[in-house]
Every structure is written in structure tokens, then in C-alpha cells.
Design a protein around this motif. Structure first.
Motif, PDB file in Angstrom:
ATOM      1  N   ALA A  60       0.769  -0.818   0.064  1.00 20.41           N
ATOM      2  CA  ALA A  60       0.132  -0.231  -0.220  1.00 20.41           C
ATOM      3  C   ALA A  60       0.968   1.391  -0.290  1.00 20.41           C
ATOM      4  O   ALA A  60       0.619   2.398  -0.372  1.00 20.41           O
ATOM      5  N   ALA A  61       1.625   1.100   0.984  1.00 21.80           N
ATOM      6  CA  ALA A  61       3.138   2.357   0.747  1.00 21.80           C
ATOM      7  C   ALA A  61       3.082   2.837  -0.455  1.00 21.80           C
ATOM      8  O   ALA A  61       3.249   4.050  -1.170  1.00 21.80           O
ATOM      9  N   VAL A  62       3.916   1.705  -1.171  1.00 21.17           N
ATOM     10  CA  VAL A  62       4.349   1.907  -2.476  1.00 21.17           C
ATOM     11  C   VAL A  62       3.369   1.999  -3.843  1.00 21.17           C
ATOM     12  O   VAL A  62       3.996   2.750  -4.218  1.00 21.17           O
TER      13      VAL A  62
ATOM     14  N   ALA B 209       9.121   7.379  -8.837  1.00 25.03           N
ATOM     15  CA  ALA B 209       9.774   6.559  -9.857  1.00 25.03           C
ATOM     16  C   ALA B 209       9.908   5.218  -9.008  1.00 25.03           C
ATOM     17  O   ALA B 209      10.174   5.165  -7.977  1.00 25.03           O
ATOM     18  N   TRP B 210       9.852   4.221 -10.444  1.00 23.20           N
ATOM     19  CA  TRP B 210      10.234   2.110  -9.866  1.00 23.20           C
ATOM     20  C   TRP B 210      12.178   3.323  -8.750  1.00 23.20           C
ATOM     21  O   TRP B 210      12.074   2.017  -8.072  1.00 23.20           O
ATOM     22  N   GLN B 211      12.742   3.376  -9.483  1.00 19.57           N
ATOM     23  CA  GLN B 211      13.819   3.525  -9.136  1.00 19.57           C
ATOM     24  C   GLN B 211      13.944   4.324  -7.951  1.00 19.57           C
ATOM     25  O   GLN B 211      14.705   3.368  -6.981  1.00 19.57           O
ATOM     26  N   LEU B 212      13.654   5.519  -7.426  1.00 16.31           N
ATOM     27  CA  LEU B 212      13.117   5.296  -5.582  1.00 16.31           C
ATOM     28  C   LEU B 212      12.709   4.553  -5.053  1.00 16.31           C
ATOM     29  O   LEU B 212      13.103   4.025  -3.991  1.00 16.31           O
ATOM     30  N   VAL B 213      11.323   3.647  -5.303  1.00 13.06           N
ATOM     31  CA  VAL B 213      11.290   2.675  -4.775  1.00 13.06           C
ATOM     32  C   VAL B 213      11.828   1.743  -4.232  1.00 13.06           C
ATOM     33  O   VAL B 213      12.400   1.331  -3.298  1.00 13.06           O
ATOM     34  N   GLY B 214      12.558   1.137  -5.589  1.00 10.26           N
ATOM     35  CA  GLY B 214      13.489  -0.309  -5.572  1.00 10.26           C
ATOM     36  C   GLY B 214      14.301   0.523  -4.148  1.00 10.26           C
ATOM     37  O   GLY B 214      15.590  -0.357  -3.626  1.00 10.26           O
ATOM     38  N   ASP B 215      15.136   1.965  -4.598  1.00 13.48           N
ATOM     39  CA  ASP B 215      16.564   2.468  -3.508  1.00 13.48           C
ATOM     40  C   ASP B 215      15.976   1.925  -2.514  1.00 13.48           C
ATOM     41  O   ASP B 215      17.289   2.119  -1.151  1.00 13.48           O
ATOM     42  N   VAL B 216      14.949   2.745  -1.783  1.00 13.76           N
ATOM     43  CA  VAL B 216      14.291   2.998  -0.590  1.00 13.76           C
ATOM     44  C   VAL B 216      14.495   1.146   0.133  1.00 13.76           C
ATOM     45  O   VAL B 216      14.416   0.797   1.116  1.00 13.76           O
TER      46      VAL B 216
ATOM     47  N   HIS C  44      14.177  -2.719 -11.516  1.00 17.48           N
ATOM     48  CA  HIS C  44      13.171  -3.254 -12.340  1.00 17.48           C
ATOM     49  C   HIS C  44      12.236  -4.638 -11.589  1.00 17.48           C
ATOM     50  O   HIS C  44      11.110  -4.892 -12.075  1.00 17.48           O
ATOM     51  N   THR C  45      12.990  -4.869 -10.308  1.00 20.58           N
ATOM     52  CA  THR C  45      12.247  -6.020  -9.622  1.00 20.58           C
ATOM     53  C   THR C  45      11.330  -5.268  -9.213  1.00 20.58           C
ATOM     54  O   THR C  45      10.188  -5.503  -8.674  1.00 20.58           O
TER      55      THR C  45
ATOM     56  N   TYR D 168       5.745  -4.533  -7.581  1.00 22.32           N
ATOM     57  CA  TYR D 168       4.608  -3.832  -6.702  1.00 22.32           C
ATOM     58  C   TYR D 168       3.424  -3.550  -8.020  1.00 22.32           C
ATOM     59  O   TYR D 168       2.292  -2.739  -7.500  1.00 22.32           O
ATOM     60  N   ALA D 169       4.674  -3.236  -9.443  1.00 26.96           N
ATOM     61  CA  ALA D 169       3.143  -2.703 -10.572  1.00 26.96           C
ATOM     62  C   ALA D 169       1.838  -3.563 -10.641  1.00 26.96           C
ATOM     63  O   ALA D 169       0.460  -2.659 -10.502  1.00 26.96           O
ATOM     64  N   PRO D 170       1.762  -4.739 -10.423  1.00 28.35           N
ATOM     65  CA  PRO D 170       0.540  -5.542 -10.176  1.00 28.35           C
ATOM     66  C   PRO D 170      -0.488  -4.467  -8.778  1.00 28.35           C
ATOM     67  O   PRO D 170      -1.543  -4.518  -9.611  1.00 28.35           O
ATOM     68  N   ALA D 171      -0.416  -4.160  -8.227  1.00 28.70           N
ATOM     69  CA  ALA D 171      -0.934  -3.791  -7.401  1.00 28.70           C
ATOM     70  C   ALA D 171      -1.513  -2.336  -7.153  1.00 28.70           C
ATOM     71  O   ALA D 171      -2.443  -1.932  -7.133  1.00 28.70           O
ATOM     72  N   GLU D 172      -0.337  -1.245  -8.091  1.00 25.01           N
ATOM     73  CA  GLU D 172      -0.537  -0.329  -8.686  1.00 25.01           C
ATOM     74  C   GLU D 172      -2.065  -0.187  -9.725  1.00 25.01           C
ATOM     75  O   GLU D 172      -2.640   0.210  -9.844  1.00 25.01           O
ATOM     76  N   ALA D 173      -1.866  -1.621 -10.638  1.00 20.27           N
ATOM     77  CA  ALA D 173      -2.639  -1.146 -11.729  1.00 20.27           C
ATOM     78  C   ALA D 173      -4.164  -1.935 -11.132  1.00 20.27           C
ATOM     79  O   ALA D 173      -4.979  -1.157 -11.392  1.00 20.27           O
ATOM     80  N   ARG D 174      -4.362  -2.803 -10.205  1.00 22.69           N
ATOM     81  CA  ARG D 174      -5.422  -2.966  -9.453  1.00 22.69           C
ATOM     82  C   ARG D 174      -6.118  -1.653  -8.413  1.00 22.69           C
ATOM     83  O   ARG D 174      -7.191  -1.777  -8.969  1.00 22.69           O
TER      84      ARG D 174
END
Length: 153
Positions: free
Chosen positions: A65-67, A76-83, A89-90, A95-101
Motif C-alpha cells: 500500500a505504501a508503494v 519513480a520505480w528507481q526511488l521505490v527500488g532504492d528505498v 525493475h524488481t 508492485y506494479a500489479p498492485a498499483e494497476a489493481r
């Protein structure tokens, strides 16, 4: 708060995930009167492990939910990945499917009843969380009369 697919709706869902995690963790604190054998071992083997697994699953939903909330805010996905300590890309794959849902407003499983509550009646859901926060305030800081709904547009 009409648009529950936007940032405010995502923040409200994040609050509900945090609430659920908190309630599950709080339930694991008391030692039940018949929980232990006289030697201190569990009467029901696996019960504590099952409780911990539920807490871990709730923590994963909170992270998801935080993502989603951060992504709706422009992260950006880069920030999410860094955190999270993973490549961008991982993070995206995970988490892209959760965002899409969330963006699509896809119905959740029946046990996730409160997600439907947030979408159907976001103001009421926020006030429910206000009540919960006020009941659990520890006195360190005054959360104000509307600690959740007061911060939402």
C-alpha cells in the motif's frame, strides 16, 4: 473525498493496512490463561507461528500500500527500488500489479472487506480510523480531533 483511485484514496488504504497490522500485532502481546503448559511451552503447537505469519502478511500488505501511495504521488520505480534495496525493475515487477489493481478499482477478496468500505464510503472510513487513532492515543502527542480525515482532501 470522491476519487478513491487517487492519492487520498491510496493514503486511506495505507492507513487501513497500518491499522490491521497494528491490531494483529497487538493481539499477539497478551498471554492467554490456557495458552501455556505448566512448563511454559505452547498448548497448541503452531498457533504462535500462525499468528506471526498473519502479522508478516499484513506487513507485506502495508508495504504494498505504501508503494502504491508513493507511486500515485509521482515516485519513480528507481526511488521505490532504492528505498527497498532492490533494483528498480524488481520493484516494478513486484508492485506494479498492485498499483494497476488500485488504479482500476479491482474488487478485493472478501476478507479485505474494508477496501470496499474505503471505496464505497471514504469519509466514513476515514472517520472510523479517526476513532481508532483517538482510542489508541498514548498521550505523547495530541493527534487532534480528526487525525486521519483531517489530513485528507
Amino acid at each position: 473525498m470522491a476519487d478513491t483511485t487517487g492519492g487520498a484514496g491510496a493514503r486511506l488504504l495505507l492507513a487501513y493496512e497500518a491499522y490491521e497490522l497494528s491490531e494483529l500485532a497487538r493481539a499477539a502481546v497478551p498471554v492467554g490463561p490456557r495458552e501455556l503448559r505448566p512448563d511454559g511451552t505452547p498448548r497448541v503447537p503452531g498457533a504462535a507461528l500462525a499468528d506471526a505469519a498473519h502479522v508478516l502478511a499484513a506487513a507485506r500488505r502495508l508495504l504494498e500500500a505504501a508503494v502504491v501511495y508513493e507511486r500515485l504521488g509521482g515516485a519513480a520505480w528507481q526511488l521505490v527500488g532504492d528505498v527497498l534495496g532492490v533494483p528498480a525493475h524488481t520493484a516494478s515487477e513486484r508492485y506494479a500489479p498492485a498499483e494497476a489493481r488500485f488504479r482500476a478499482g479491482t474488487p478485493e477478496a472478501p476478507e479485505r472487506w474494508w477496501r470496499a468500505h474505503v471505496r464505497r464510503a471514504p469519509g466514513e472510513a476515514a472517520r472510523d480510523l479517526d476513532d481508532w487513532v483517538l482510542r489508541h492515543a498514548d498521550g505523547e502527542a495530541d493527534p487532534g480531533p480528526a487525525p486521519v480525515s483531517g489530513g485528507l482532501p
